[in-house]
Scaffold this active site. Structure first.
Site, PDB file in Angstrom:
ATOM      1  N   LYS A  24       0.838  -1.196   0.000  1.00 16.31           N
ATOM      2  CA  LYS A  24       0.000   0.000   0.000  1.00 16.31           C
ATOM      3  C   LYS A  24       0.879   1.255   0.000  1.00 16.31           C
ATOM      4  CE  LYS A  24      -3.740   2.492   0.655  1.00 16.31           C
ATOM      5  NZ  LYS A  24      -4.663   2.648  -0.476  1.00 16.31           N
ATOM      6  N   CYS A  47      -2.908   9.100  -7.774  1.00  9.87           N
ATOM      7  CA  CYS A  47      -4.024   8.697  -6.916  1.00  9.87           C
ATOM      8  C   CYS A  47      -5.186   9.670  -7.076  1.00  9.87           C
ATOM      9  CB  CYS A  47      -3.606   8.621  -5.464  1.00  9.87           C
ATOM     10  SG  CYS A  47      -4.983   8.081  -4.437  1.00  9.87           S
ATOM     11  N   ILE A  65      -2.049   1.021 -15.462  1.00  9.46           N
ATOM     12  CA  ILE A  65      -2.549   2.312 -15.061  1.00  9.46           C
ATOM     13  C   ILE A  65      -3.034   2.271 -13.609  1.00  9.46           C
ATOM     14  CG2 ILE A  65      -3.353   3.098 -17.333  1.00  9.46           C
ATOM     15  CD1 ILE A  65      -6.131   1.942 -16.649  1.00  9.46           C
ATOM     16  N   ASN A  66      -3.232   3.433 -13.025  1.00  9.48           N
ATOM     17  CA  ASN A  66      -3.993   3.527 -11.788  1.00  9.48           C
ATOM     18  C   ASN A  66      -5.486   3.499 -12.155  1.00  9.48           C
ATOM     19  OD1 ASN A  66      -4.746   4.085  -9.050  1.00  9.48           O
ATOM     20  ND2 ASN A  66      -2.787   5.104  -8.766  1.00  9.48           N
ATOM     21  N   THR A  67      -6.338   3.681 -11.190  1.00  8.27           N
ATOM     22  CA  THR A  67      -7.775   3.556 -11.447  1.00  8.27           C
ATOM     23  C   THR A  67      -8.322   4.700 -12.310  1.00  8.27           C
ATOM     24  OG1 THR A  67      -8.138   4.675  -9.353  1.00  8.27           O
ATOM     25  CG2 THR A  67      -8.259   2.279  -9.325  1.00  8.27           C
ATOM     26  N   GLY A 116      -4.442  -3.400 -14.639  1.00  9.70           N
ATOM     27  CA  GLY A 116      -5.813  -2.941 -14.864  1.00  9.70           C
ATOM     28  C   GLY A 116      -6.674  -4.098 -15.321  1.00  9.70           C
TER      29      GLY A 116
HETATM   30  C1  FMN Z   1      -8.973  -0.838  -2.870  1.00 12.60           C
HETATM   31  C2  FMN Z   1      -7.857  -0.329  -3.748  1.00 12.60           C
HETATM   32  C3  FMN Z   1      -6.818   0.405  -3.186  1.00 12.60           C
HETATM   33  C4  FMN Z   1      -5.784   0.889  -3.994  1.00 12.60           C
HETATM   34  N1  FMN Z   1      -4.756   1.584  -3.404  1.00 12.60           N
HETATM   35  C5  FMN Z   1      -3.714   1.990  -4.180  1.00 12.60           C
HETATM   36  C6  FMN Z   1      -2.595   2.620  -3.596  1.00 12.60           C
HETATM   37  O1  FMN Z   1      -2.495   2.811  -2.381  1.00 12.60           O
HETATM   38  N2  FMN Z   1      -1.585   3.028  -4.424  1.00 12.60           N
HETATM   39  C7  FMN Z   1      -1.623   2.835  -5.782  1.00 12.60           C
HETATM   40  O2  FMN Z   1      -0.684   3.216  -6.477  1.00 12.60           O
HETATM   41  N3  FMN Z   1      -2.678   2.195  -6.350  1.00 12.60           N
HETATM   42  C8  FMN Z   1      -3.708   1.780  -5.592  1.00 12.60           C
HETATM   43  N4  FMN Z   1      -4.756   1.128  -6.172  1.00 12.60           N
HETATM   44  C9  FMN Z   1      -4.765   0.931  -7.640  1.00 12.60           C
HETATM   45  C10 FMN Z   1      -4.233  -0.442  -8.031  1.00 12.60           C
HETATM   46  O3  FMN Z   1      -2.889  -0.597  -7.621  1.00 12.60           O
HETATM   47  C11 FMN Z   1      -4.344  -0.645  -9.550  1.00 12.60           C
HETATM   48  O4  FMN Z   1      -3.545   0.314 -10.214  1.00 12.60           O
HETATM   49  C12 FMN Z   1      -5.776  -0.511 -10.059  1.00 12.60           C
HETATM   50  O5  FMN Z   1      -6.682  -1.062  -9.129  1.00 12.60           O
HETATM   51  C13 FMN Z   1      -5.976  -1.163 -11.417  1.00 12.60           C
HETATM   52  O6  FMN Z   1      -5.685  -2.531 -11.368  1.00 12.60           O
HETATM   53  P1  FMN Z   1      -6.802  -3.677 -11.131  1.00 12.60           P
HETATM   54  O7  FMN Z   1      -7.924  -3.388 -12.063  1.00 12.60           O
HETATM   55  O8  FMN Z   1      -6.100  -4.951 -11.401  1.00 12.60           O
HETATM   56  O9  FMN Z   1      -7.228  -3.550  -9.709  1.00 12.60           O
HETATM   57  C14 FMN Z   1      -5.803   0.633  -5.384  1.00 12.60           C
HETATM   58  C15 FMN Z   1      -6.851  -0.099  -5.936  1.00 12.60           C
HETATM   59  C16 FMN Z   1      -7.870  -0.593  -5.151  1.00 12.60           C
HETATM   60  C17 FMN Z   1      -8.969  -1.406  -5.783  1.00 12.60           C
END
Ligand code: FMN
Length: 324
Positions: free
Chosen positions: A55, A140, A200-202, A252
């Site tokens: 995290k 973020c 990517i990030n979200t 992603g």
């Molecule tokens: C509950 C949750 C918490 C997340 N916290 C972080 C974080 O602290 N730092 C970060 O860089 N990305 C964070 N992410 C983003 C994920 O690392 C990732 O980039 C994103 O969810 C896309 O991948 P996925 O579709 O496989 O989940 C978080 C995602 C989720 C779902």
């Protein structure tokens, strides 16, 4: 009696290189979805994982956003955790000792509100052994202005360059898809000296309870993850791969080995597994078992032969002679 050949297939070398970072295999776990690893040790032998990104940490502790912080959507998950974490001091005292002994490369994710905060975090971590790389969470969407750093190329370049000056540790820049020109931002990360970009990030999203006339997330807007965003992540990997000379970590919506292979063929050298770990905590082990089989199916002896091997259609051919 003819002897049945029982010689096992030669083991495939799954090691990958991302700039100055060398990983034993390309399947990592994504920040915020794997805790600080100790919570997941009962599900996956941690030493098998290509890289663990815990995290994101910040300088000071953060209590995060008000509830609700997560909402399930069709084919995805919305979250607005708000970078809830105990700050770097507690991370160094309570979390890093376990992580550095867990047997997998540890990529520490850091976030700051300014370039100076990123540099301060990087300088503190530079003195710590057992950190394979830093991942800069400049994307973020849950922190006020947190998204700004990776939506502006010059800000992105200066964060990466500042961190590069503060530490000899390899640097990954994690980018947001919530921009018009993802390749331009990735180029800025390359100019700043990043070893790789994480894409990517979200994606920014929202959920609404119309009967109560209320948004479901306490923060109103959150980040969408899971299968719903895979096409967006693949598009980002493709655009950056075509335009920028920098290794890519794809993330992603990855749930299956087919998803992993799509990212590799499109141009990712490694992948991160995020939301899938919530639905299936053992998923990483399953993907690691399946990877050599998928590479064999593609007819390649190494991962590097698969990476970026996507065959694109040629230039559009118009009618040579419209009257013919
Ligand atoms: C509950 C949750 C918490 C997340 N916290 C972080 C974080 O602290 N730092 C970060 O860089 N990305 C964070 N992410 C983003 C994920 O690392 C990732 O980039 C994103 O969810 C896309 O991948 P996925 O579709 O496989 O989940 C978080 C995602 C989720 C779902």
């Amino acid at each position: 009696m003819p002897e049945i050949c029982s010689t096992p297939a030669a083991p495939v070398d799954l090691g990958v290189t991302l700039g100055r970072l060398r990983l034993p295999n390309p399947i990592m776990v994504a920040s915020g979805t794997f805790g600080y690893a100790s919570e997941m040790a009962g599900f996956v032998p941690l030493e098998r994982i290509g890289g663990i990104v815990p995290k994101t940490i910040t300088l000071a502790p953060r209590i995060g956003n008000r509830p609700w912080r997560t909402v399930e959507t069709a084919a995805g998950l919305l979250n607005s955790i708000g970078l809830d974490n105990d700050g770097i001091d507690r991370f160094l005292a309570d979390k890093l000792p376990f992580l550095r002994d867990c047997g997998a490369p540890v990529v520490v994710s850091i976030a700051g509100g300014t370039v100076a905060e990123f540099v301060q975090l990087a300088a503190r971590l530079a003195a710590e052994p057992g950190i394979a790389a830093l991942e800069l969470n400049i994307s973020c969407p849950n922190v006020s202005h947190g998204v700004d750093l990776a939506t502006d190329p010059e800000m992105c370049r200066s964060v990466v360059a500042g961190v590069r000056q503060a530490t000899a540790t390899p640097v990954l820049a994690k980018l947001t898809p919530n921009v018009n020109d993802i390749a331009g931002i990735a180029q800025a990360a390359a100019d700043g000296g990043a070893d790789a970009v994480t894409l990517i990030n979200t994606c920014q999203g929202m959920a609404v309870d119309w009967r109560r006339r209320r948004p479901l997330l306490g923060n109103v807007i959150g980040g969408l993850s899971g299968p719903a965003i895979k096409p967006i992540a693949l598009r980002c990997v493709h655009q950056v791969r075509q335009a920028v000379d920098l290794p890519i970590i794809g993330v992603g919506g990855i749930m299956t080995i087919d998803d992993c292979m799509e990212f590799f063929v499109t141009g990712a050298t490694a992948v991160q597994i995020g939301t899938a770990s919530f639905a299936e905590p053992v998923v990483v082990g399953r993907l690691l078992d399946a990877l050599p089989v998928a590479l064999a199916e593609l007819g390649v002896g190494s991962l590097s032969e698969a990476v970026g091997s996507l065959e694109l259609p040629g230039p559009k051919v118009g009618p040579v002679n419209a009257s013919a």
